[in-house]
Design an enzyme around this catalytic site. Structure first.
Site, PDB file in Angstrom:
ATOM      1  CG  ASN A  45      25.797   7.573  25.482  1.00 56.03           C
ATOM      2  OD1 ASN A  45      25.366   8.716  25.372  1.00 56.03           O
ATOM      3  ND2 ASN A  45      26.822   6.763  24.653  1.00 56.03           N
ATOM      4  CD1 TRP A  46      19.903   9.085  28.407  1.00 54.58           C
ATOM      5  CD2 TRP A  46      18.792  11.234  28.362  1.00 54.58           C
ATOM      6  NE1 TRP A  46      19.212   9.406  29.634  1.00 54.58           N
ATOM      7  CE2 TRP A  46      18.618  10.578  29.782  1.00 54.58           C
ATOM      8  CE3 TRP A  46      18.463  12.526  28.357  1.00 54.58           C
ATOM      9  CZ2 TRP A  46      17.802  10.905  30.638  1.00 54.58           C
ATOM     10  CZ3 TRP A  46      17.566  13.030  29.255  1.00 54.58           C
ATOM     11  CH2 TRP A  46      17.329  12.222  30.393  1.00 54.58           C
ATOM     12  N   GLY A  55      22.743   2.731  25.891  1.00 55.93           N
ATOM     13  CA  GLY A  55      22.523   3.712  24.741  1.00 55.93           C
ATOM     14  C   GLY A  55      20.961   3.576  24.703  1.00 55.93           C
ATOM     15  N   GLY A  56      20.424   2.951  23.693  1.00 54.85           N
ATOM     16  CA  GLY A  56      19.073   2.908  23.258  1.00 54.85           C
ATOM     17  C   GLY A  56      18.056   2.735  24.386  1.00 54.85           C
ATOM     18  CD  GLU A  67      29.892   1.776  24.982  1.00 52.68           C
ATOM     19  OE1 GLU A  67      28.593   1.552  25.374  1.00 52.68           O
ATOM     20  OE2 GLU A  67      30.159   2.772  24.427  1.00 52.68           O
ATOM     21  N   GLY A  98      24.252  -0.388  19.070  1.00 51.59           N
ATOM     22  CA  GLY A  98      22.810  -0.132  18.605  1.00 51.59           C
ATOM     23  C   GLY A  98      22.604  -0.951  17.449  1.00 51.59           C
TER      24      GLY A  98
HETATM   25  P1  PGA Z   1      23.423   0.922  22.700  1.00 51.95           P
HETATM   26  O1  PGA Z   1      24.706   2.086  22.759  1.00 51.95           O
HETATM   27  O2  PGA Z   1      22.929   0.471  24.277  1.00 51.95           O
HETATM   28  O3  PGA Z   1      22.422   1.690  22.108  1.00 51.95           O
HETATM   29  O4  PGA Z   1      23.962  -0.235  21.894  1.00 51.95           O
HETATM   30  C1  PGA Z   1      25.634   2.050  23.978  1.00 51.95           C
HETATM   31  C2  PGA Z   1      26.458   3.009  23.738  1.00 51.95           C
HETATM   32  O5  PGA Z   1      26.737   3.429  22.812  1.00 51.95           O
HETATM   33  O6  PGA Z   1      27.109   3.361  24.780  1.00 51.95           O
END
Ligand code: PGA
Length: 251
Positions: free
Chosen positions: A10-11, A234-235, A169, A175
């Protein structure tokens, strides 16, 4: 048999056209050069502006392509929105719906998420339906109850193992660099699997992803948990070597 894992990147609202092309090409090079291909399906979910330009490269490397949201309606006077058939039209295979950032920042309710997921299915896309408790929800001791409630209210009508993926999640893990314990992940994924058995005929085959601070250092441990069928990243999905390391952590 457990479903083949899915690793989705997920960019969020990141990257220019040039940066995005470099990222996909870097991942593609890792894929082409790997002597053993990762034991998972890979999907990247860039912002809307980057979907069409990345479509051919993703196809070439065998990556799925996903939007980060879609509207519940097929078309119409909805300024600023993008419809699910539009995503399908430019080569998307997936779309994320109900991400916690949309639930909290755009006020999306379970009913809205369900309608979006149903629009995705109608357009032939796989819906990645996100659920997860807040920190207060976790502290209340009712995290499983909260998440199962969200899940059942957000699950699209007609959901099958082939057209729907669940992403658990925890909001407080997104994040932040924090993750639930392996025991907490196992308990939640089991609760989700059990809840799916009501409305979904082939619940055992539906992928349940874990998301929230998945990194190369913790991916192997998280992906080995029972009922964890992949990750929403995400990150770390913005760094080719990190995303690749997570993909190759699937066994
Ligand atoms: P993260 O984000 O890996 O940066 O914690 C995950 C997401 O929001 O799908």
């Amino acid at each position: 048999m457990a479903p083949r894992p899915l690793i989705a990147g997920n960019w969020k609202m990141h990257l220019t056209l040039v940066e995005a092309g470099k990222l996909v090409d870097a991942l593609g090079a890792l894929m082409l050069e790997a002597p053993d291909k990762p034991a998972c399906d890979i999907v990247v979910c860039p912002p809307f502006t980057l979907l069409a330009p990345l479509s051919i490269a993703c196809q070439k490397y065998g990556f799925g392509l996903g939007g980060q949201d879609c509207h519940a309606e097929e078309m119409g006077a909805f300024t600023g929105n993008v419809a699910a058939p539009m995503l399908a039209d430019i080569g998307c295979s997936h779309v994320i719906v109900g991400h916690s950032e949309r639930r909290s920042l755009q006020g999306e309710t379970d009913a809205m998420v369900k309608a979006k997921a149903e629009a995705a299915l109608a357009a032939g896309l796989v819906a990645i339906v996100c659920v997860g408790e807040t920190e207060a929800g976790r502290d209340s001791g009712k995290a499983e109850e909260i998440v199962v409630g969200q899940l059942l209210a957000s699950l699209p009508q007609g959901a099958t193992a082939g057209n729907t993926v669940i992403a658990y999640e925890p909001v407080w893990a997104i994040g932040t660099g924090r993750t639930p314990s392996v025991e907490q992940v196992a308990a939640m994924h089991k609760a989700i699997r059990t809840a799916l058995a009501g409305p979904v005929a082939e619940a055992a085959g539906m992928r349940i992803l874990y998301g929230g601070s998945v990194k190369p250092g913790n991916a192997r441990e998280l992906l080995a948990v029972e009922n964890v069928d992949g990750a929403l990243v995400g990150g770390a999905s913005l760094v080719p070597a990190d995303f690749w390391a997570i993909c190759t952590s699937c066994t």
